[in-house]
Write an enzyme that holds these catalytic residues in place. Structure first.
Site, short mmCIF file in Angstrom:
data_model
loop_
_atom_site.label_atom_id
_atom_site.label_comp_id
_atom_site.label_asym_id
_atom_site.label_seq_id
_atom_site.Cartn_x
_atom_site.Cartn_y
_atom_site.Cartn_z
N GLU A 1 0.84 -1.20 0.00
CA GLU A 1 0.00 0.00 0.00
C GLU A 1 0.88 1.25 0.00
O GLU A 1 1.87 1.31 0.71
CB GLU A 1 -0.88 -0.05 1.27
N ASP B 1 0.30 5.30 0.60
CA ASP B 1 -0.74 6.19 1.14
C ASP B 1 -0.39 7.66 1.18
O ASP B 1 0.68 8.02 1.68
CB ASP B 1 -0.94 5.91 2.64
N GLU C 1 -2.37 10.55 3.29
CA GLU C 1 -3.49 10.82 4.18
C GLU C 1 -3.44 12.30 4.58
O GLU C 1 -2.41 12.76 5.06
CB GLU C 1 -3.42 9.95 5.44
N ASN D 1 2.64 6.90 3.93
CA ASN D 1 3.04 5.63 4.52
C ASN D 1 3.23 4.63 3.40
O ASN D 1 2.64 4.77 2.32
CB ASN D 1 1.97 5.16 5.51
N ASN E 1 3.89 1.13 9.33
CA ASN E 1 4.78 1.77 10.32
C ASN E 1 5.91 2.57 9.68
O ASN E 1 7.01 2.61 10.20
CB ASN E 1 5.39 0.73 11.27
#
Ligand SMILES: *[C@@H]1O[C@H](CO)[C@@H](O)[C@H](O)[C@H]1NC(C)=O
Length: 290
Positions: free
Chosen positions: A98, A100, A102, A117, A125
């Site tokens: 993934e 990301d 955000e 991320n 993490n």
């Protein structure tokens, strides 16, 4: 008179055509997967809203291996505290990958934060956070992800803000074996998003609206209907434009831009969070030169 009304007619047909084609582009590439009744198309713009009853989300109809995804977003204006708007790519399953973006909302006048991320084989993490160099609620800005065998680059208005490099030669897994779909969603995350969860969503200021336009996906499409292994073979063997040697790293100008972003706008980097990671994650030791 006749000429001017003909002109006006032509003009309105053109405007009509533009708005139809933009909505058509959204409908061609994406579909709402969460709360279709929280979407509204207004001319060239697709609006997605969060209210007390629900958030909303859309996803691409296809999955992709490598390429570039670009969307223009105008984030929630005014009070957006407690809300998160995400734009990301993800594969499926417990060992998914993934990438990301955000966008963490804030009270009126306080800065939005952008958190990025990277998940590899189901493990994330790897958060980084930055403040943007503009107000992302005033205008549309482009947010993109470039992905090839060598790197994943997160970009804001074509300025790289993060690079995740392939370090397989150091024994570190790199996401290049699973097709990914493209997603965006808006939801209530007031348990953590704004000032660590201290500021809650004020529903009297809702609905909270994120606006989208300029949908572009230029990658190797893996139609979900064809058997998965056939897809993967076709996708991983195809040498697309993203395999050009010049795209296997940042150019000098882009490296300078990334250094500028990191020096002036970054407010959190998991790589330097020694309280959380007493041993520096291995990829950070190698990414340090960026
Ligand atoms: C919100 O604004 C405060 C005050 O300026 C700031 O400390 C914080 O980083 C901002 N963003 C979030 C997501 O809390």
């Amino acid at each position: 008179m006749a000429v001017s009304s003909l002109f006006r007619l032509t003009l309105s047909l053109c405007l009509l055509f533009i708005s139809v084609s933009s909505a058509a582009r959204f409908n061609e590439l994406f579909h709402p997967y969460w709360a279709p009744d929280h979407f509204a198309i207004e001319g060239q713009t697709v609006n997605m809203k969060l209210d007390k009853s629900s958030g909303a989300g859309f996803s691409s109809k296809s999955k992709y291996m490598f390429g570039k995804v670009n969307i223009q977003i105008k984030l929630v204006e005014g009070d957006s505290a407690g809300t998160v708007t995400a734009f990301y790519m993800s594969s499926d399953g417990p060992k998914h990958h993934e990438f990301d973006f955000e966008f963490l909302g804030n009270t009126t006048g306080e800065p939005y934060l952008v958190q990025t991320n990277v998940y590899v084989n189901g493990v994330g993490n790897r958060e980084q956070r930055l403040k943007l160099w503009f107000d992302p609620t005033k205008d549309f800005h482009s947010y993109s992800i470039l992905w090839n065998r060598n790197l994943v680059v997160f970009m804001v208005d074509e300025t790289p803000i993060r690079v995740h490099t392939n370090l397989e030669h150091k024994g570190i897994p790199f996401p290049k074996d699973q097709a990914m779909a493209v997603y965006s969603s808006i939801w209530n995350a007031d348990d953590w998003a704004t000032q660590g969860g201290r500021v809650k969503t004020d529903w009297t200021h809702g609905p909270f609206i994120a606006s989208y336009r300029g949908f572009e996906i230029d990658g190797c499409e893996c139609p979900t209907k064809i058997a998965n292994s056939d897809n993967m073979r076709r996708c991983t063997s195809s040498g697309g434009w993203w395999d050009r040697p010049t795209l296997s790293g940042l150019n000098l100008h882009q490296s300078h831009q990334l250094m500028w972003v990191r020096a002036n706008h970054m407010i959190y980097d998991y790589c330097t969070d020694t309280a959380r990671f007493p041993t520096v994650p291995i990829e950070c030791q190698h990414h340090r030169h960026h």
